[in-house]
Design an enzyme around this catalytic site. Structure first.
Site, PDB file in Angstrom:
ATOM      1  CB  CYS A 127       2.409   6.459  -5.906  1.00 19.81           C
ATOM      2  SG  CYS A 127       1.620   5.456  -4.650  1.00 19.81           S
ATOM      3  CG  HIS A 134       6.382   5.177  -6.527  1.00 19.38           C
ATOM      4  ND1 HIS A 134       6.470   5.542  -5.199  1.00 19.38           N
ATOM      5  CD2 HIS A 134       5.288   4.375  -6.623  1.00 19.38           C
ATOM      6  CE1 HIS A 134       5.478   4.980  -4.535  1.00 19.38           C
ATOM      7  NE2 HIS A 134       4.760   4.263  -5.371  1.00 19.38           N
ATOM      8  CG  ASN A 139       4.335   2.437  -2.272  1.00 20.75           C
ATOM      9  OD1 ASN A 139       4.441   3.650  -2.146  1.00 20.75           O
ATOM     10  ND2 ASN A 139       3.603   1.876  -3.228  1.00 20.75           N
TER      11      ASN A 139
HETATM   12  N1  COA Z   1       2.262 -13.369   1.753  1.00 19.48           N
HETATM   13  C1  COA Z   1       2.346 -14.638   1.348  1.00 19.48           C
HETATM   14  N2  COA Z   1       1.731 -15.113   0.249  1.00 19.48           N
HETATM   15  C2  COA Z   1       1.004 -14.238  -0.453  1.00 19.48           C
HETATM   16  C3  COA Z   1       0.869 -12.887  -0.078  1.00 19.48           C
HETATM   17  C4  COA Z   1       1.529 -12.465   1.090  1.00 19.48           C
HETATM   18  N3  COA Z   1       1.480 -11.196   1.530  1.00 19.48           N
HETATM   19  N4  COA Z   1       0.078 -12.259  -0.976  1.00 19.48           N
HETATM   20  C5  COA Z   1      -0.269 -13.176  -1.883  1.00 19.48           C
HETATM   21  N5  COA Z   1       0.276 -14.378  -1.566  1.00 19.48           N
HETATM   22  C6  COA Z   1       0.183 -15.629  -2.309  1.00 19.48           C
HETATM   23  C7  COA Z   1      -1.126 -15.752  -3.043  1.00 19.48           C
HETATM   24  O1  COA Z   1      -2.136 -16.328  -2.230  1.00 19.48           O
HETATM   25  C8  COA Z   1      -0.744 -16.645  -4.179  1.00 19.48           C
HETATM   26  O2  COA Z   1      -0.660 -17.962  -3.749  1.00 19.48           O
HETATM   27  P1  COA Z   1      -1.155 -19.176  -4.701  1.00 19.48           P
HETATM   28  O3  COA Z   1      -0.260 -19.086  -5.909  1.00 19.48           O
HETATM   29  O4  COA Z   1      -0.947 -20.356  -3.834  1.00 19.48           O
HETATM   30  O5  COA Z   1      -2.578 -18.856  -5.010  1.00 19.48           O
HETATM   31  C9  COA Z   1       0.671 -16.209  -4.531  1.00 19.48           C
HETATM   32  O6  COA Z   1       1.188 -15.610  -3.329  1.00 19.48           O
HETATM   33  C10 COA Z   1       0.735 -15.209  -5.636  1.00 19.48           C
HETATM   34  O7  COA Z   1      -0.254 -14.202  -5.403  1.00 19.48           O
HETATM   35  P2  COA Z   1      -0.365 -12.919  -6.276  1.00 19.48           P
HETATM   36  O8  COA Z   1      -1.463 -12.056  -5.757  1.00 19.48           O
HETATM   37  O9  COA Z   1      -0.411 -13.358  -7.710  1.00 19.48           O
HETATM   38  O10 COA Z   1       1.037 -12.257  -5.934  1.00 19.48           O
HETATM   39  P3  COA Z   1       1.920 -11.274  -6.767  1.00 19.48           P
HETATM   40  O11 COA Z   1       3.158 -11.931  -7.189  1.00 19.48           O
HETATM   41  O12 COA Z   1       1.139 -10.534  -7.802  1.00 19.48           O
HETATM   42  O13 COA Z   1       2.326 -10.251  -5.631  1.00 19.48           O
HETATM   43  C11 COA Z   1       1.870  -8.023  -4.987  1.00 19.48           C
HETATM   44  C12 COA Z   1       1.347  -9.441  -5.033  1.00 19.48           C
HETATM   45  C13 COA Z   1       0.771  -7.146  -4.422  1.00 19.48           C
HETATM   46  C14 COA Z   1       3.071  -7.982  -4.063  1.00 19.48           C
HETATM   47  C15 COA Z   1       2.283  -7.582  -6.394  1.00 19.48           C
HETATM   48  O14 COA Z   1       1.253  -7.854  -7.297  1.00 19.48           O
HETATM   49  C16 COA Z   1       2.650  -6.135  -6.474  1.00 19.48           C
HETATM   50  O15 COA Z   1       3.586  -5.660  -5.837  1.00 19.48           O
HETATM   51  N6  COA Z   1       1.923  -5.358  -7.316  1.00 19.48           N
HETATM   52  C17 COA Z   1       2.188  -3.974  -7.476  1.00 19.48           C
HETATM   53  C18 COA Z   1       1.714  -3.238  -6.263  1.00 19.48           C
HETATM   54  C19 COA Z   1       2.125  -1.814  -6.263  1.00 19.48           C
HETATM   55  O16 COA Z   1       3.138  -1.465  -6.816  1.00 19.48           O
HETATM   56  N7  COA Z   1       1.322  -0.974  -5.631  1.00 19.48           N
HETATM   57  C20 COA Z   1       1.585   0.385  -5.464  1.00 19.48           C
HETATM   58  C21 COA Z   1       1.276   1.137  -6.668  1.00 19.48           C
HETATM   59  S1  COA Z   1       1.744   2.791  -6.455  1.00 19.48           S
END
Ligand code: COA
Length: 317
Positions: free
Chosen positions: A109, A244, A274
């Site tokens: 990225c 980004h 993204n």
């Molecule tokens: N839809 C609905 N619920 C979801 C979900 C989805 N797509 N993904 C996760 N959840 C739920 C989980 O099961 C969890 O539920 P719980 O609290 O009941 O266990 C809750 O949401 C939180 O999960 P978590 O994995 O901690 O979510 P998060 O807030 O970290 O969000 C991402 C997940 C991936 C969106 C986030 O971590 C993110 O954007 N990270 C950076 C990714 C990125 O930038 N990648 C590219 C790099 S170049």
């Protein structure tokens, strides 16, 4: 050294909304909008990465008032090309009917910033007057569409820029790599060698969401602050930070930590998700064509991602 004389972008027509995704995995529109800031993304139904790259390149050449024969190098970036060889760069050269050397860089990225840094080297050695740089991705082909942690985030598209050596607008840059395959990993197919004995995971994007999130926020803040300090500037001097586009909340957290307002950052993630190496040149093209970049403006581009690689640069438009 160089400045950007033209920009271009291309995204495929097919829109996938959050509601459509919710029919495929256990997710919903509200969660995705709140946690990531994406409403919809584009997905290729019939175009390969190189074809999207070519369309963005054509738009950038037209915007720069340049012809393919004016180019001295074509440098592309992708993690989702249809072939490893020829590279996407070679296919763009062919499709454009250009004859200059063409090569590809992989820095996930952050790659658009690695393209600019590499181009700067050619300009510094006086090996080029004009260089075309393109970030293009068909990430829909390397995503596990049953994994709600990743399939909601990514989209397809391409962005391009034409660089020219007549004015020095590439003022400074920072580039950092911390080799790490735990946080983000995109596996390639293991192949069918009868001699290879190691177990391999699925050939898709694997990501630890929260670790990526923390790394992203701190790399944006560190890189932006480094560029400001090194150039005796403050955020008041900067017209736009073009980050980004990975997660709107990452950008909001970074804005808060940098003690600036969110409108300092250009954001279009709600429409494209993204798009990895394409996200910054797509954003730049939108800003450019909307007439939001004025001659002499300071702009910071900042990116992070697989590698782990993060980079930023200070441009004068
Ligand atoms: N839809 C609905 N619920 C979801 C979900 C989805 N797509 N993904 C996760 N959840 C739920 C989980 O099961 C969890 O539920 P719980 O609290 O009941 O266990 C809750 O949401 C939180 O999960 P978590 O994995 O901690 O979510 P998060 O807030 O970290 O969000 C991402 C997940 C991936 C969106 C986030 O971590 C993110 O954007 N990270 C950076 C990714 C990125 O930038 N990648 C590219 C790099 S170049």
């Amino acid at each position: 050294m160089f400045h950007i004389i033209g920009t271009g972008m291309y995204v495929p027509e097919r829109i996938v909304t959050n509601d459509e995704l919710a029919t495929m995995v256990d997710t919903n529109d509200e969660w995705i909008k709140q946690r990531v800031g994406i409403a919809e993304r584009r997905v290729s139904t019939e175009e390969w990465t190189s074809e999207m790259a070519y369309k963005a390149a054509l738009a950038a050449l037209e915007n720069a008032n340049c012809k393919p024969e004016d180019l001295d190098y074509i440098i592309t970036a992708t993690v989702s090309g249809e072939t490893v060889s020829p590279s996407t760069a070679c296919m763009v050269q062919k499709l454009l009917g250009a004859t200059c050397p063409a090569m590809e860089i992989n820095a996930a990225c952050s790659a658009f910033l690695f393209l600019l840094e590499t181009a700067a080297g050619f300009f510094a050695r006086k090996k080029a007057n004009k260089i075309l740089v393109v970030g293009a991705e068909r990430l829909s082909g390397i995503i596990d569409w049953s994994d709600r942690g990743t399939c909601i985030i990514f989209g397809d598209g391409a962005g391009a820029a034409v660089l020219s050596n007549d004015v020095d607008g590439y003022l400074d840059s920072v580039v950092t790599v911390q080799g790490n395959d735990e946080v983000i990993k995109i596996l390639t197919a293991v192949g069918c060698s009868p001699f290879f004995t190691k177990e391999a995971d699925t050939p898709y994007v694997h990501m630890m969401g929260q670790e990526t999130f923390k790394y992203a926020v701190s790399s944006i803040c560190n890189d932006v602050n480094t560029l400001l300090t090194q150039n005796n500037l403050t955020l008041d001097d900067i017209s736009y930070i073009v980050p980004h586009q990975a997660n709107k909340r990452i950008i909001d957290f970074a804005a808060k930590r940098l003690k600036t307002t969110e409108d300092k950052f250009y954001v279009n993630i709600e429409r494209y998700g993204n798009t990895s190496s394409a996200s910054i040149p797509i954003a730049l093209d939108e800003l450019n064509r909307a007439g939001k970049l004025k001659h002499g403006d300071y702009i910071i581009l900042t990116a992070f991602g697989g590698g782990l690689a993060n980079a930023a640069c200070l441009l004068r438009w």
